[in-house]
Scaffold this motif. Structure first.
Motif: not given
Length: 582
Positions: A74-81
């Motif tokens: 879940d953590r890797v799906f953020d606006w940074i990605a």
């Protein structure tokens, strides 16, 4: 193509899939509607400027994050990605040039289709394409700096400071940009390989850009003919993922250029200068007066994008200042910049047949008109207020809603904030009777614009405890009440009191919890609020993920800005100089 046809080997490279999808949204729309300038312009305010706000925090993270267990996914799906991914791909596409970029991508997709690939497979195909044209750049080495390190650099370009060097040498310096830069800079060791494009201009023309690769902390470069009145512009069309700062003399020349003839500098760069100047000042790299003086040229600005960039930066400041004593100094200064263009653009006509001509008034004209009405109404332009009130009164008396659809949110909100409780009840009633989801959302948000704390409290309580408000909209109610200076404390208090319920309900939902936490805290800016946040994190903030440390850093930054820069900011506004900086 980047998800199904060629799938990333592992979750750490999820940004490859999401970043490409996000970037190609703009490229695809550009292909269909070239006049909209999506990739060259709209990308800047929607993607680049937005993600640089997040990525300038020391609580940010590299775009490639290691994933060891299922809970990490879940953590890797953020606006940074999504957004940084798109911005880095755009930077790379511009460095390579469209034909080579396309050739390399083609090759990558054909050789890996129906199987998996990692980022290094992509880099090697792109490097191969470069070599085929005799350009020997190791894309992998360059991109590792951007994907494995967090954050981004601020590039400072100074005209020759020392006596030893002739005039057409410039000094270029890179350092990790952080909003908390005045505190101890932890990661001063971070360095990037920066593709910096530079152009020299004067009052009547701008020369073609040249590309300089910056690999070290500080470098000196020769720039073709440059006299004392010439200005430098870096990061042409803002294709690079970094901010640019200049010596004060160069800022002064750029500002003079914008005042006398803004068209010499491209639309994208005008928007970029505004965004960079406000954020550099926010982080203490630039005097507070520079961005304020820069936007003094806006009465001359006819394009949507620079206005949009300014509007976003001013909104952030507005929320920092809206509870200070001298707030009027700020809002009056903004209105002074907005007035002439706002009166010239007027309000949309809603006559018969207006529905059909959506594409006749170009999309940018509509957007600019909306942006100006929003600025005028939210900063207190009397004529804008009267117009909004007239629209609402007409709706109530005739029971016909004649408010043009794309400014309804502004009109509803302005009406609710200025008019009495009956209007609030009217909008609340319309919210219940409306069946259109988008209209319901706008009506609900308008209810949060009231100055009446009793009504705001009632709304907060109704939203969570009754089934009158759809579950997914409760978060928006709390956030919007908190954006209202009259409701900021109410929302913050409510959020803390109801945290267990909220966390149980939204804790698992992707993006929901972090949206709520950042939305409710991002404009807290007093010592008391900072202490309340620290206390909340200690007692309740266990396991809320990365959103809370990020919120803490943002609030600390807000408090620090008040402590270090607010006086200088208001001092400048009390006596704005005609053409001086400082």
């Amino acid at each position: 193509w980047f998800g199904d046809l060629v799938t990333p080997v592992w979750w750490e490279d999820v940004w490859l899939k999401e970043g490409f999808a996000h970037f190609f949204e703009y490229v695809g729309t550009d292909f269909l509607f070239p006049k909209w300038n999506m990739e060259k312009q709209r990308f800047l305010t929607d993607v680049l400027h937005e993600v640089m706000l997040l990525d300038g925090l020391s609580s940010s993270h590299p775009i490639s994050q290691e994933v060891e267990q299922a809970t990490d996914i879940d953590r890797v799906f953020d606006w940074i990605a999504y957004k940084k991914g798109a911005a880095l791909i755009r930077m790379l596409a511009n460095v390579m040039g469209q034909p080579l970029f396309q050739k390399g991508l083609n090759d990558y997709l054909l050789s890996h289709m129906y199987s998996n690939a990692a980022r290094n497979d992509l880099w090697s195909k792109l490097s191969q394409a470069m070599r085929s044209e005799g350009r020997d750049i190791d894309i992998g080495e360059m991109m590792d700096r951007w994907t494995l390190q967090m954050g981004y650099p601020v590039i400072t370009i100074s005209k020759n400071q020392s006596e030893q060097l002739p005039t057409h040498y410039i000094t270029i310096n890179q350092e990790h940009f952080l909003y908390g830069q005045s505190e101890v800079r932890k990661n001063n060791s971070l360095q990037w390989q920066v593709p910096l494009t530079v152009a020299v201009g004067n009052t009547s023309s701008i020369c073609s850009e040249s590309l300089i690769w910056i690999n070290n902390k500080t470098e000196t470069h020769r720039v073709s003919e440059m006299d004392d009145n010439a200005w430098l512009l870096g990061n042409i069309n803002q294709t690079g993922y970094f901010r640019v700062n200049y010596d004060l003399q160069n800022w002064k020349l750029l500002i003079q250029q914008l005042h006398s003839n803004p068209q010499i500098i491209s639309i994208g760069n005008r928007a970029g200068l505004i965004d960079d100047a406000f954020n550099l000042a926010r982080a203490g790299y630039l005097p507070q007066g520079v961005p304020l003086q820069l936007i003094g040229y806006l009465p001359e600005e006819t394009s949507f994008l620079p206005w949009h960039a300014a509007s976003r930066a001013l909104y952030q400041l507005d929320k920092l200042l809206d509870r200070t004593d001298e707030y009027r100094l700020f809002s009056d200064y903004v209105l002074k910049q907005v007035a002439s263009r706002y009166h010239q653009m007027g309000w949309p006509t809603n006559g018969p047949g207006a529905e059909g001509n959506v594409l006749q008034a170009s999309y940018q004209t509509e957007e600019l008109q909306r942006e100006l009405i929003m600025l005028a109404c939210s900063f207190g332009n009397k004529q804008c207020h009267r117009q909004a009130v007239a629209y609402i009164s007409d709706w109530i008396s005739s029971n016909k809603n004649r408010i043009p659809p794309n400014i309804r949110d502004i009109v509803y909100c302005t009406g609710v904030s200025l008019m009495d409780e009956d209007v609030w009840e009217f909008i609340w009633m319309k919210f219940h009777s409306s069946n259109a989801v988008s209209e319901k959302k706008i009506l609900l948000e308008a209810l949060t614009c009231s100055d009446n704390t009793f009504l705001l409290n009632r709304l907060l309580n109704l939203s969570l405890t009754s089934d009158l408000v759809p579950e997914q909209d409760v978060i928006d109610v709390i956030i919007h009440v908190g954006r209202n200076p009259q409701g900021r404390n109410l929302a913050w208090k409510y959020f803390r009191e109801k945290w267990d319920v909220l966390n149980a309900r939204y804790g698992e939902a992707l993006f929901m919890n972090s949206k709520l936490i950042s939305g409710v805290t991002e404009f807290l800016n007093t010592d008391r609020e900072l202490n309340e946040l620290k206390e909340f994190i200690q007692t309740s903030g266990v396991g809320a993920g990365p959103a809370l440390p990020r919120a803490l850093e943002i609030v600390e930054g807000n408090v620090r800005w008040h402590r270090l820069h607010r006086r200088q900011f208001y001092q400048w506004l009390r006596k704005p100089p005609s053409q001086t900086i400082g």
